[in-house]
Design a protein around this motif. Structure first.
Motif, PDB file in Angstrom:
ATOM      1  N   SER A 127      21.817 -19.645  -0.139  1.00 58.33           N
ATOM      2  CA  SER A 127      20.155 -19.443   0.022  1.00 58.33           C
ATOM      3  C   SER A 127      19.298 -20.044  -0.101  1.00 58.33           C
ATOM      4  CB  SER A 127      19.754 -17.942   0.863  1.00 58.33           C
ATOM      5  OG  SER A 127      19.132 -17.513  -0.281  1.00 58.33           O
ATOM      6  N   ILE A 128      18.099 -20.513   0.860  1.00 58.04           N
ATOM      7  CA  ILE A 128      16.857 -21.414   0.335  1.00 58.04           C
ATOM      8  C   ILE A 128      15.862 -20.622  -0.820  1.00 58.04           C
ATOM      9  CG2 ILE A 128      14.940 -21.749   0.560  1.00 58.04           C
ATOM     10  CD1 ILE A 128      15.780 -22.793   3.813  1.00 58.04           C
ATOM     11  N   TYR A 129      16.222 -18.739  -0.727  1.00 58.07           N
ATOM     12  CA  TYR A 129      15.711 -18.503  -1.903  1.00 58.07           C
ATOM     13  C   TYR A 129      16.836 -18.198  -2.979  1.00 58.07           C
ATOM     14  CZ  TYR A 129      14.200 -13.913  -4.289  1.00 58.07           C
ATOM     15  OH  TYR A 129      13.247 -12.927  -5.209  1.00 58.07           O
ATOM     16  N   ASP A 130      17.900 -18.135  -2.917  1.00 57.85           N
ATOM     17  CA  ASP A 130      18.907 -18.068  -4.072  1.00 57.85           C
ATOM     18  C   ASP A 130      18.571 -19.352  -4.642  1.00 57.85           C
ATOM     19  OD1 ASP A 130      19.961 -15.092  -3.704  1.00 57.85           O
ATOM     20  OD2 ASP A 130      21.663 -16.410  -2.483  1.00 57.85           O
ATOM     21  N   ASN A 131      18.472 -20.842  -4.311  1.00 63.72           N
ATOM     22  CA  ASN A 131      18.455 -21.701  -4.732  1.00 63.72           C
ATOM     23  C   ASN A 131      17.376 -21.999  -6.001  1.00 63.72           C
ATOM     24  OD1 ASN A 131      19.507 -24.352  -4.037  1.00 63.72           O
ATOM     25  ND2 ASN A 131      20.240 -23.260  -2.013  1.00 63.72           N
ATOM     26  N   VAL A 132      16.262 -21.475  -5.241  1.00 63.24           N
ATOM     27  CA  VAL A 132      15.040 -21.067  -6.169  1.00 63.24           C
ATOM     28  C   VAL A 132      15.244 -20.091  -6.920  1.00 63.24           C
ATOM     29  CG1 VAL A 132      12.485 -21.453  -5.903  1.00 63.24           C
ATOM     30  CG2 VAL A 132      13.643 -22.328  -4.161  1.00 63.24           C
ATOM     31  N   ALA A 133      15.501 -19.219  -7.182  1.00 67.70           N
ATOM     32  CA  ALA A 133      15.494 -18.103  -7.499  1.00 67.70           C
ATOM     33  C   ALA A 133      16.729 -18.490  -8.843  1.00 67.70           C
ATOM     34  CB  ALA A 133      15.717 -16.434  -6.616  1.00 67.70           C
ATOM     35  N   TYR A 134      17.535 -18.982  -8.924  1.00 71.23           N
ATOM     36  CA  TYR A 134      18.849 -18.963  -9.463  1.00 71.23           C
ATOM     37  C   TYR A 134      17.804 -19.470 -11.285  1.00 71.23           C
ATOM     38  CZ  TYR A 134      22.585 -20.420 -12.511  1.00 71.23           C
ATOM     39  OH  TYR A 134      23.709 -20.796 -12.999  1.00 71.23           O
ATOM     40  N   ALA A 143      11.213 -13.146 -14.379  1.00 70.13           N
ATOM     41  CA  ALA A 143      11.120 -12.131 -13.767  1.00 70.13           C
ATOM     42  C   ALA A 143      11.362 -11.010 -14.119  1.00 70.13           C
ATOM     43  CB  ALA A 143      11.475 -12.788 -12.137  1.00 70.13           C
ATOM     44  N   LYS A 144      10.551 -10.241 -14.257  1.00 74.58           N
ATOM     45  CA  LYS A 144      11.218  -8.383 -14.596  1.00 74.58           C
ATOM     46  C   LYS A 144      11.580  -7.811 -13.782  1.00 74.58           C
ATOM     47  CE  LYS A 144       6.831  -8.525 -17.409  1.00 74.58           C
ATOM     48  NZ  LYS A 144       5.912  -9.596 -16.504  1.00 74.58           N
ATOM     49  N   ASN A 145      11.519  -8.171 -12.116  1.00 75.02           N
ATOM     50  CA  ASN A 145      11.734  -7.376 -11.426  1.00 75.02           C
ATOM     51  C   ASN A 145      11.803  -8.266 -10.394  1.00 75.02           C
ATOM     52  OD1 ASN A 145       9.092  -7.729  -9.935  1.00 75.02           O
ATOM     53  ND2 ASN A 145       8.232  -5.304 -11.126  1.00 75.02           N
ATOM     54  N   LYS A 146      11.825  -7.431  -8.895  1.00 72.41           N
ATOM     55  CA  LYS A 146      12.460  -8.246  -7.577  1.00 72.41           C
ATOM     56  C   LYS A 146      11.052  -8.715  -6.662  1.00 72.41           C
ATOM     57  CE  LYS A 146      15.155  -8.830  -4.300  1.00 72.41           C
ATOM     58  NZ  LYS A 146      14.343 -10.427  -3.717  1.00 72.41           N
ATOM     59  N   ALA A 147       9.801  -8.279  -7.323  1.00 73.40           N
ATOM     60  CA  ALA A 147       8.863  -8.563  -6.607  1.00 73.40           C
ATOM     61  C   ALA A 147       8.377 -10.323  -7.141  1.00 73.40           C
ATOM     62  CB  ALA A 147       7.839  -7.400  -6.913  1.00 73.40           C
ATOM     63  N   ASP A 148       8.505  -9.537  -8.614  1.00 69.91           N
ATOM     64  CA  ASP A 148       8.280 -11.007  -9.330  1.00 69.91           C
ATOM     65  C   ASP A 148       8.510 -12.009  -9.458  1.00 69.91           C
ATOM     66  OD1 ASP A 148       6.371 -10.601 -11.332  1.00 69.91           O
ATOM     67  OD2 ASP A 148       7.595 -10.469 -13.740  1.00 69.91           O
ATOM     68  N   ASP A 167       9.718 -12.770  -6.433  1.00 74.90           N
ATOM     69  CA  ASP A 167       9.541 -13.343  -4.828  1.00 74.90           C
ATOM     70  C   ASP A 167       8.327 -13.666  -5.319  1.00 74.90           C
ATOM     71  OD1 ASP A 167      12.110 -11.490  -3.336  1.00 74.90           O
ATOM     72  OD2 ASP A 167      10.251  -9.967  -2.993  1.00 74.90           O
ATOM     73  N   ASP A 168       7.739 -12.935  -5.905  1.00 74.47           N
ATOM     74  CA  ASP A 168       6.203 -14.207  -6.348  1.00 74.47           C
ATOM     75  C   ASP A 168       6.475 -15.770  -6.992  1.00 74.47           C
ATOM     76  OD1 ASP A 168       4.332 -12.259  -5.896  1.00 74.47           O
ATOM     77  OD2 ASP A 168       3.709 -12.308  -7.375  1.00 74.47           O
ATOM     78  N   ILE A 169       7.851 -15.749  -8.015  1.00 79.87           N
ATOM     79  CA  ILE A 169       7.703 -17.226  -8.598  1.00 79.87           C
ATOM     80  C   ILE A 169       8.699 -18.210  -7.110  1.00 79.87           C
ATOM     81  CG2 ILE A 169       9.362 -17.995  -9.491  1.00 79.87           C
ATOM     82  CD1 ILE A 169       9.364 -15.436 -11.691  1.00 79.87           C
TER      83      ILE A 169
END
Lengths: 266, 444
Positions: free
Chosen positions: A114-121, A129-134, A136-138
């Protein structure tokens, strides 16, 4: 080689040197692809590498984050310093280096996720990132800086491979800057894009200059003239001329540069 | 200028009719299409013939003739010492009970052919029936002293008569069946005493002796094959995938890895019986593992399947575009992260297909199993659970081979039935492969 020393001294030094290469040689098995390259790349500057096909500009770019390590027969000699540290030192782990020196490739190559996973990888594997919200921010920040947030914010779960070519490339740029690199290498990032997408990416490159040192390889001299402050001209493995973009395009010192710029060679 | 424009159309001719060259090319294309259609036609015909003949021969093995009668369970005969336990009962005790019950039923219906002896009537019953009846009695002790309705397995010849394999003419030349028995059978069918039922026993029973084809089943073979597949899956998949990942992603490309590569390709072409000899020498003679056991069979099949899995996995890994690797390395993933997070998931459908093809190959393999003793006649089921892996067992394809070696024509039907069962398992495995592949691809 005499002319090069002339140029090095003529170089303006408005910014700090980020990367400095000395006497770099690259061999692919018996093929001597890069010969005696000396160059200083400045921080917060867009540096363009131009030159005819096969002149070694991509090869040299891939030396800066050691992507050539993945090619078995490639061998690099000489020194490349990032902030004064030799990146080819035995103690340097290329994985750590690549977190500092991001790369965007010629063909948009999003992960089939997914687009999200691409950037989050990237942030995930580097523990940014310490947590999910972090996280998401990044991701949001990276997508905003990649100038693609508005187009994808409603479908972050959609596959990254389903975007158009230009969007994919901006997604790849967002992915590269999500890991907070200091240098961004771009290997002909617009060669697979149409003029509109190219304009968007070029605009983005100009934005990125504020925070990063950007090195871009391009086939299009107009593009080099539009986006870069510094330009290096490679020919047959040699760095022929390196100077302010203005100087290269208007008053080139070397007649090979002049021939290339005026379309006589290459 | 004028010359050129005037000359050009004349040389090309009209578009409305084909010129010679175009005609030739179109004819060649049509011919090639015909060859292709012909080839497909031959393949489809062969497949249909194969399936048709197997189904025609084998489907009847799932039906079996049973004699259904009320059987008295006399307490004095079954519980001879009167202590309520069935300790002294044997098949010899119960055989006369079955025979007497059948004779009584025949006389009650008044259908005994002229001059037919009691023992001739008893011959309709299968030699296996007393044993199944004894099991039935042991499981239903509360019925002793009463009457029980029981399906008695009919003799293989009687079963063959119902299926059209045995006729009056063949009975005249056959010492195992008399014409009187067949006449009586016809009468019993009319009175609904003998009928064909679905035969679960064919799937669950163990093999039976050469003289009792009607009782032979595939239970031990199916269990043995299942155990072997588990061994192959547990060993060959991880070893094969690990080897391929190392060779494809991590190993330096030098002469040594080239040699390994060539050898793996060659191993895939080694005749399977050679693996049997290897297994016999190493696993049985050297390591001392038990003969005829699914463990040894599984090990041998693992060796045989490994090259297939390695080749398929490497092809799957190779087909993942290098740009994905570049992308992962570019954001600072390590080599291993690149492989496990990105390359392997993309290659998974290919790996799965390769593995299932390898397993299917192993499931159908006979030759190496002959050499490690799995061709033996095994009546006892292997234990359920881990001990079962070292108990003697057979395998489905070996059971087919075994059935075809026997003289009684009833085993032809059994062999085809076993092949049908084997094919059902193969189709099932392929369906699972396709299903898993779809799942993985949707997730990409």
């Amino acid at each position: 080689m005499e002319d090069m020393h002339v140029m090095t001294s003529a170089m303006s030094t408005q910014n700090d040197t980020k990367i400095s290469a000395r006497n770099v040689q690259v061999y692919y098995a018996d093929n001597h692809a890069i010969k005696d390259v000396d160059v200083d790349i400045q921080d917060k500057t867009v540096t363009a590498f131009i030159g005819p096909s096969g002149c070694g500009k991509s090869t040299f770019l891939r030396c800066i984050n050691r992507m050539n390590d993945t090619i078995d027969v490639a061998r690099v000699e000489g020194d490349i310093l990032l902030d004064g540290e030799d990146i080819y030192d035995r103690k340097v782990d290329p994985v750590q280096l690549r977190a500092k020196v991001g790369m965007v490739f010629q063909k948009p190559n999003p992960f089939p996720k997914s687009i999200y996973d691409n950037v989050a990888y990237g942030p995930k594997i580097h523990g940014l990132a310490k947590n999910k919200a972090d996280l998401d921010d990044i991701v949001e920040k990276a997508l905003r800086r990649g100038a693609i947030w508005d187009e994808v914010k409603d479908r972050l779960d959609a596959p990254g491979t389903g975007l158009s070519g230009g969007q994919q490339q901006r997604l790849c740029i967002a992915r590269a800057i999500a890991t907070e690199p200091e240098v961004l290498l771009m290997d002909e990032p617009c060669s697979a894009l149409d003029p509109i997408a190219t304009a968007q990416v070029e605009e983005l490159i100009d934005e990125l200059r504020r925070n990063y040192s950007v090195v871009i390889v391009t086939h299009s001299m107009q593009q080099a003239a539009r986006v870069s402050q510094k330009t290096a001209f490679f020919h047959l493995g040699y760095l022929v001329e390196y100077d302010d973009t203005d100087t290269i395009f208007n008053r080139p010192q070397d007649n090979r540069t002049e021939s290339y710029i005026s379309g006589k060679i290459g | 200028m004028t010359d050129a424009t005037a000359g050009a159309p004349a040389g090309k001719g009209s578009l409305l009719e084909e010129d010679k060259r175009t005609k030739r090319r179109n004819a060649a294309e049509a011919r090639f299409k015909a060859y292709g259609l012909g080839a497909i036609g031959i393949a489809v015909t062969a497949l249909l013939l194969l399936l048709g003949s197997i189904l025609l021969n084998g489907l009847s093995s799932f039906q079996q003739a049973f004699i259904t009668i009320e059987i008295p369970l006399p307490a004095d005969a079954l519980d001879q010492d009167g202590d309520g336990a069935l300790d002294r009962v044997t098949t010899f005790t119960v055989k006369p009970i079955l025979e007497q019950a059948l004779i009584a039923r025949v006389d009650e219906l008044n259908i005994r052919p002229v001059d037919m002896s009691d023992s001739d009537i008893g011959g309709i019953i299968s030699g296996e029936a007393p044993a199944t009846f004894l099991d039935f009695v042991r499981n239903n002790e509360d019925l002793i002293g009463e009457n029980a309705e029981f399906n008695i397995l009919a003799n293989g010849r009687i079963d063959g008569f119902l299926k059209g394999r045995v006729s009056m003419e063949s009975a005249a030349r056959d010492s195992n069946v008399t014409q009187d028995q067949l006449i009586l059978t016809n009468q019993l069918i009319e009175n609904d005493v003998i009928e064909q039922r679905f035969n679960w026993d064919f799937i669950t029973n163990p093999d039976a002796s050469e003289n009792r084809p009607e009782a032979a089943g595939l239970g031990v073979a199916i269990l043995g094959s299942l155990y072997m597949m588990i061994v192959v899956l547990v060993l060959a998949l991880p070893v094969g995938v690990a080897a391929s990942i190392y060779l494809e992603e991590f190993a330096p490309k030098n002469r040594f890895t080239d040699i390994i590569e060539v050898n793996i390709a060659n191993l895939a072409a080694v005749p399977s019986i050679v693996y049997g000899i290897l297994g016999l020498a190493i696993f049985i003679n050297f390591a001392g593992l038990p003969q005829s056991s699914p463990l040894v069979g599984g090990l041998v099949l693992t060796l045989m399947t490994l090259p297939t899995i390695i080749i398929a996995t490497r092809a799957a890994l190779k087909s993942v575009p290098p740009s994905i690797r570049d992308a992962a390395l570019g954001v600072g993933a390590s080599k291993m992260q690149t492989v496990f997070h990105h390359v392997l998931p993309l290659a998974a459908p290919g790996i799965l297909t390769g593995t299932i093809i390898g397993l299917a190959q192993a499931l159908g393999e006979t030759a190496p199993l002959l050499l490690i003793g799995m061709v033996a006649f095994v009546r006892d089921y292997p234990e359920l659970g881990l001990e079962g892996f070292t108990d003697p067992a057979t395998a489905l394809p070996v059971q087919v081979y075994n059935f075809t070696q026997r003289a009684d024509p009833a085993f032809v039907e059994r062999a085809s039935g076993a092949i049908i069962t084997l094919l059902v398992f193969l189709v099932f495995m392929n369906a699972v492969a396709i299903f898993l592949r779809r799942r993985f691809e949707r997730r990409w």
